[in-house]
Motif scaffolding. Structure first.
Motif, PDB file in Angstrom:
ATOM      1  N   ILE A   1      60.896  83.842  -6.232  1.00  0.00           N
ATOM      2  CA  ILE A   1      59.097  84.468  -6.489  1.00  0.00           C
ATOM      3  C   ILE A   1      58.848  83.564  -7.559  1.00  0.00           C
ATOM      4  N   SER A   2      57.536  83.634  -6.480  1.00  0.00           N
ATOM      5  CA  SER A   2      56.997  82.260  -7.006  1.00  0.00           C
ATOM      6  C   SER A   2      57.668  80.739  -7.415  1.00  0.00           C
ATOM      7  N   ASP A   3      57.927  80.272  -8.298  1.00  0.00           N
ATOM      8  CA  ASP A   3      58.386  79.552  -9.323  1.00  0.00           C
ATOM      9  C   ASP A   3      59.823  79.537  -9.129  1.00  0.00           C
ATOM     10  N   LYS A   4      60.410  80.776  -9.337  1.00  0.00           N
ATOM     11  CA  LYS A   4      61.293  81.290  -9.732  1.00  0.00           C
ATOM     12  C   LYS A   4      62.192  81.194  -8.301  1.00  0.00           C
ATOM     13  N   MET A   5      64.360  81.034  -8.789  1.00  0.00           N
ATOM     14  CA  MET A   5      64.808  81.373  -7.654  1.00  0.00           C
ATOM     15  C   MET A   5      65.816  82.363  -8.498  1.00  0.00           C
ATOM     16  N   ILE A   6      66.488  83.264  -7.210  1.00  0.00           N
ATOM     17  CA  ILE A   6      67.392  84.958  -7.836  1.00  0.00           C
ATOM     18  C   ILE A   6      68.408  84.340  -6.812  1.00  0.00           C
ATOM     19  N   LEU A   7      69.370  84.341  -7.888  1.00  0.00           N
ATOM     20  CA  LEU A   7      70.805  84.143  -7.122  1.00  0.00           C
ATOM     21  C   LEU A   7      71.338  85.916  -7.521  1.00  0.00           C
ATOM     22  N   GLU A   8      72.169  86.288  -7.258  1.00  0.00           N
ATOM     23  CA  GLU A   8      73.479  87.792  -7.426  1.00  0.00           C
ATOM     24  C   GLU A   8      74.169  87.566  -6.577  1.00  0.00           C
ATOM     25  N   PHE A   9      75.057  88.088  -7.898  1.00  0.00           N
ATOM     26  CA  PHE A   9      76.576  87.479  -6.845  1.00  0.00           C
ATOM     27  C   PHE A   9      77.825  88.038  -7.528  1.00  0.00           C
ATOM     28  N   ASP A  10      78.891  88.381  -6.846  1.00  0.00           N
ATOM     29  CA  ASP A  10      80.223  88.400  -7.579  1.00  0.00           C
ATOM     30  C   ASP A  10      80.871  87.600  -7.570  1.00  0.00           C
ATOM     31  N   VAL A  11      81.492  87.338  -8.929  1.00  0.00           N
ATOM     32  CA  VAL A  11      82.808  86.834  -9.585  1.00  0.00           C
ATOM     33  C   VAL A  11      84.252  87.380  -9.282  1.00  0.00           C
ATOM     34  N   SER A  12      84.809  86.896  -8.544  1.00  0.00           N
ATOM     35  CA  SER A  12      86.290  87.283  -8.299  1.00  0.00           C
ATOM     36  C   SER A  12      87.055  86.337  -8.951  1.00  0.00           C
ATOM     37  N   ARG A  13      88.479  86.949  -9.123  1.00  0.00           N
ATOM     38  CA  ARG A  13      90.102  85.931  -9.411  1.00  0.00           C
ATOM     39  C   ARG A  13      89.541  84.875  -8.576  1.00  0.00           C
ATOM     40  N   GLU A  14      89.930  84.889  -7.395  1.00  0.00           N
ATOM     41  CA  GLU A  14      89.900  84.178  -6.224  1.00  0.00           C
ATOM     42  C   GLU A  14      88.566  82.911  -6.147  1.00  0.00           C
ATOM     43  N   ASP A  15      87.484  83.846  -6.657  1.00  0.00           N
ATOM     44  CA  ASP A  15      86.588  82.793  -7.251  1.00  0.00           C
ATOM     45  C   ASP A  15      86.326  81.801  -8.175  1.00  0.00           C
ATOM     46  N   LEU A  16      87.214  82.119  -9.339  1.00  0.00           N
ATOM     47  CA  LEU A  16      87.535  81.240 -10.451  1.00  0.00           C
ATOM     48  C   LEU A  16      88.208  80.340 -10.413  1.00  0.00           C
ATOM     49  N   LEU A  17      89.121  80.709  -9.276  1.00  0.00           N
ATOM     50  CA  LEU A  17      90.309  79.934  -9.470  1.00  0.00           C
ATOM     51  C   LEU A  17      90.380  78.615  -8.553  1.00  0.00           C
ATOM     52  N   SER A  18      89.410  78.882  -7.181  1.00  0.00           N
ATOM     53  CA  SER A  18      88.492  77.848  -6.799  1.00  0.00           C
ATOM     54  C   SER A  18      87.732  77.133  -7.456  1.00  0.00           C
ATOM     55  N   PHE A  19      86.861  77.332  -8.397  1.00  0.00           N
ATOM     56  CA  PHE A  19      85.715  77.033  -9.439  1.00  0.00           C
ATOM     57  C   PHE A  19      86.879  75.932 -10.179  1.00  0.00           C
ATOM     58  N   ILE A  20      88.438  76.710 -10.714  1.00  0.00           N
ATOM     59  CA  ILE A  20      88.720  75.760 -11.344  1.00  0.00           C
ATOM     60  C   ILE A  20      89.713  74.884 -10.683  1.00  0.00           C
ATOM     61  N   ARG A  21      90.279  74.956  -9.977  1.00  0.00           N
ATOM     62  CA  ARG A  21      90.912  74.139  -8.673  1.00  0.00           C
ATOM     63  C   ARG A  21      90.039  72.714  -8.314  1.00  0.00           C
ATOM     64  N   THR A  22      88.620  73.232  -8.084  1.00  0.00           N
ATOM     65  CA  THR A  22      87.901  72.099  -7.618  1.00  0.00           C
ATOM     66  C   THR A  22      87.511  71.145  -8.936  1.00  0.00           C
ATOM     67  N   PHE A  23      87.213  71.489  -9.834  1.00  0.00           N
ATOM     68  CA  PHE A  23      86.942  70.697 -11.665  1.00  0.00           C
ATOM     69  C   PHE A  23      88.870  69.952 -11.186  1.00  0.00           C
TER      70      PHE A  23
END
Length: 196
Positions: free
Chosen positions: A7-29
């Motif tokens: 929207i104009s100069d803003k970007m909106i992101l909507e998503f759902d975070v699951s346990r697997e997403d969080l595990l992937s986040f920590i693993r990649t870090f």
């Protein structure tokens, strides 16, 4: 698939975070951590070095005998080489167990669910199950793109594991480009050193 938008100069992101997403986040870090990489290299090398020292001990203790030299040398070399090549997969299994245990001990259920991010020039607004907050771009440490996620790492090891299945690829790439352009120059230079 959520309907992200610009929207104009803003970007909106909507998503759902699951346990697997969080595990992937920590693993990649964890995998991209220099501390982890150094520890893994040490783990791979220490046993083969011990095998070489063991071989040197046997060699100097028994003296040079061609048959003994070749037999013992090949055995020690083979054991060291096997360890060197097997260690990464053994270490990966150990890390996976550790991460699973870590997530089980934390009360992560409160962090899972729907996340609404609004990105603009000054920073980003976050609405998630843990609350709402406005952040400047200074808190962003780095961004990584994997086949399944766009990971946005903030100071202190927190961040957002954005599942790619929740957004169109075009939006993922635009979000990555925007966030990277907002990371302060000093962090970018540290990041390039960190990745080499």
């Amino acid at each position: 698939m959520a309907s992200p938008s610009i929207i104009s100069d803003k970007m909106i992101l909507e998503f759902d975070v699951s346990r697997e997403d969080l595990l992937s986040f920590i693993r990649t870090f964890y995998k991209s951590s220099t501390t982890h990489k150094k520890a893994e290299l040490r783990g791979r090398l220490i046993f083969p070095v011990m095998m070489m020292l063991g071989f040197a001990y046997v060699y100097f203790r028994k003296g040079y005998e061609p048959y003994l030299f070749l037999t013992i040398g090949l055995v020690f070399l083979a054991i060291g080489a096997i360890w060197f090549f097997l260690y990464p997969s053994l270490n990966k299994r150990k890390i996976e167990k550790y991460l699973e245990k870590y997530l089980n001990e934390m009360s992560i259920e409160k962090t899972l669910g729907h996340v609404h991010l609004v990105l603009d020039d000054s920073g980003f607004l976050s609405r998630s199950p843990t609350g709402e907050g406005k952040y400047s771009w200074d808190v962003v440490q780095r961004v990584t793109l994997t086949p399944e996620h766009l990971h946005v790492y903030l100071a202190g090891g927190s961040g957002y594991p954005i599942p790619r299945k929740c957004l169109e690829d075009k939006m993922i790439f635009e979000a990555k480009k925007l966030i990277e352009s907002k990371i302060p120059e000093q962090k970018k230079s540290n990041l390039s050193v960190h990745q080499n």
